[in-house]
Enzyme design. Structure first.
Site, PDB file in Angstrom:
ATOM      1  N   LYS A 203       1.985 -15.937   9.791  1.00 26.00           N
ATOM      2  CA  LYS A 203       3.618 -15.871   9.870  1.00 26.00           C
ATOM      3  C   LYS A 203       4.130 -16.082  11.324  1.00 26.00           C
ATOM      4  O   LYS A 203       3.190 -15.987  12.362  1.00 26.00           O
ATOM      5  CB  LYS A 203       3.814 -14.849   9.240  1.00 26.00           C
ATOM      6  CG  LYS A 203       3.912 -14.953   7.752  1.00 26.00           C
ATOM      7  CD  LYS A 203       4.731 -14.026   7.097  1.00 26.00           C
ATOM      8  CE  LYS A 203       4.626 -14.573   5.405  1.00 26.00           C
ATOM      9  NZ  LYS A 203       4.920 -13.356   4.586  1.00 26.00           N
ATOM     10  N   ARG A 237      -2.818 -11.460   1.164  1.00 27.45           N
ATOM     11  CA  ARG A 237      -2.436 -12.856   0.782  1.00 27.45           C
ATOM     12  C   ARG A 237      -2.668 -13.760   1.830  1.00 27.45           C
ATOM     13  O   ARG A 237      -1.975 -13.383   3.052  1.00 27.45           O
ATOM     14  CB  ARG A 237      -0.816 -12.691   0.353  1.00 27.45           C
ATOM     15  CG  ARG A 237      -0.252 -14.173  -0.201  1.00 27.45           C
ATOM     16  CD  ARG A 237       0.916 -13.927  -0.382  1.00 27.45           C
ATOM     17  NE  ARG A 237       1.646 -15.344  -0.929  1.00 27.45           N
ATOM     18  CZ  ARG A 237       1.897 -16.213  -0.513  1.00 27.45           C
ATOM     19  NH1 ARG A 237       1.934 -16.088   1.191  1.00 27.45           N
ATOM     20  NH2 ARG A 237       2.403 -17.545  -0.711  1.00 27.45           N
TER      21      ARG A 237
HETATM   22  N1  HH2 Z   1       5.037 -14.932   1.761  1.00 27.84           N
HETATM   23  C1  HH2 Z   1       5.282 -16.216   1.718  1.00 27.84           C
HETATM   24  C2  HH2 Z   1       5.364 -16.711   0.190  1.00 27.84           C
HETATM   25  N2  HH2 Z   1       5.357 -15.808  -0.978  1.00 27.84           N
HETATM   26  N3  HH2 Z   1       4.642 -13.603  -1.614  1.00 27.84           N
HETATM   27  C3  HH2 Z   1       4.268 -12.446  -1.169  1.00 27.84           C
HETATM   28  N4  HH2 Z   1       4.193 -11.331  -2.159  1.00 27.84           N
HETATM   29  N5  HH2 Z   1       4.342 -11.958   0.110  1.00 27.84           N
HETATM   30  C4  HH2 Z   1       4.543 -12.735   0.980  1.00 27.84           C
HETATM   31  O1  HH2 Z   1       4.371 -12.300   2.471  1.00 27.84           O
HETATM   32  C5  HH2 Z   1       4.849 -14.081   0.703  1.00 27.84           C
HETATM   33  C6  HH2 Z   1       4.901 -14.487  -0.488  1.00 27.84           C
HETATM   34  C7  HH2 Z   1       5.619 -17.300   2.758  1.00 27.84           C
HETATM   35  O2  HH2 Z   1       4.547 -17.626   3.154  1.00 27.84           O
HETATM   36  P1  HH2 Z   1       3.882 -19.086   2.681  1.00 27.84           P
HETATM   37  O3  HH2 Z   1       3.620 -19.263   1.188  1.00 27.84           O
HETATM   38  O4  HH2 Z   1       2.851 -19.720   3.329  1.00 27.84           O
HETATM   39  O5  HH2 Z   1       4.805 -20.287   3.003  1.00 27.84           O
HETATM   40  P2  HH2 Z   1       6.213 -20.993   2.270  1.00 27.84           P
HETATM   41  O6  HH2 Z   1       7.292 -19.989   1.807  1.00 27.84           O
HETATM   42  O7  HH2 Z   1       6.831 -21.843   3.361  1.00 27.84           O
HETATM   43  O8  HH2 Z   1       5.424 -21.784   1.208  1.00 27.84           O
END
Ligand code: HH2
Length: 257
Positions: A203, A237
């Site tokens: 992040k 995660r």
């Molecule tokens: N962060 C993201 C997406 N979903 N769900 C939970 N429970 N907690 C989190 O911190 C979280 C989440 C964002 O990260 P990422 O999926 O890598 O990126 P993007 O939203 O750009 O797909």
């Protein structure tokens, strides 16, 4: 929890897969590396991202969940849409990961009716605007109280405590200082009496601390995951499962686990 983003625009791994087969193969690779859960997402929620319509999210996610039948670990669906929650469960998902903490219309009822677990995450605002100067008096207390309220709402809707996970939502309407305060105080969230999840992987807070681009944040992500576990997280995660597993093997050995 290993992250599988079936999106063209996720901040660290968007556009990675040509089709569902490739995404499912990648999820199986994460399981081999030691993921205990795989989280399949079809909508980026990075700061500034735009929502995806149900039809498109369904097209991205459902074939991957179907292809993971029999994969040996719980499959999670990262969605805010009740329609997709229902279809994902029918396709084999056993956890709903909702960044809106079941505040969307119909979502509480949908999860209550299904034999599944749910992750309730805190966020402030929506992805388009959430990083526009978020302000809290006391971020830890406010996020804690919000999640306590969502756990109570879920229980009142018939979702038993042992099906609930909470997540302070790192980076969702929070400055670097807010994120650090939450990471420091993660143990306080255990008082909610449910499992605690932390998602810090790659992040932007780690970019601010290291000056590195998302794909170069593996070491910082492993450090953050380790701190999260040390401070009480039950689930982390992560994108980089093998590296995180190695770090946790050392931690577990030291802590007799
Ligand atoms: N962060 C993201 C997406 N979903 N769900 C939970 N429970 N907690 C989190 O911190 C979280 C989440 C964002 O990260 P990422 O999926 O890598 O990126 P993007 O939203 O750009 O797909």
């Amino acid at each position: 929890m290993g992250v599988v983003n079936v999106t063209p625009d996720s901040f660290s791994d968007g556009g990675r897969f040509a089709g569902a087969g490739q995404a499912a193969a990648y999820a199986r690779k994460l399981i081999e590396e030691g993921a205990d859960i795989v989280d399949i997402g079809g909508e980026s929620t990075r700061p500034g991202s735009s929502p995806v319509v149900l039809e498109e999210e369904r097209r991205r996610v459902l074939p991957v969940i179907e292809a993971l039948a029999g994969c040996g670990v719980p499959v999670s669906v990262d969605t805010q849409k009740p329609g997709l929650m229902r279809e994902a469960v029918a396709a084999g998902a056993s956890l709903v990961n909702d960044i809106s903490a079941l505040t969307g219309p119909g979502t509480l009822e949908t999860v209550a009716k299904a034999p599944i677990a749910v992750c309730l995450m805190h966020k402030r605002g929506d992805p388009r605007t959430m990083q526009d100067d978020p302000v809290y008096d006391d971020v830890v207390r406010e996020v804690h109280d919000y999640l306590a309220g969502r756990v109570a709402a879920a229980e009142a809707a018939g979702i038993a405590r042992d099906r609930i996970v909470v997540d302070p939502g790192f980076g969702f309407g929070k400055t670097l200082e807010h994120n650090l305060a939450l990471l420091c105080a993660l143990a306080r969230f255990r008082s909610l009496g449910v499992a605690v999840l932390a998602g810090l992987s790659r992040k932007s807070m780690l970019g601010m601390l290291t000056g590195r681009e998302p794909r170069e944040r593996v070491h910082a992500s492993v450090a953050a995951a380790l701190i999260a576990v040390q401070n009480g997280a039950h689930i982390v995660r992560v994108h980089d499962v093998a590296a995180t597993r190695d770090a946790l093997a050392v931690w577990n050995a030291v802590n007799g686990k």
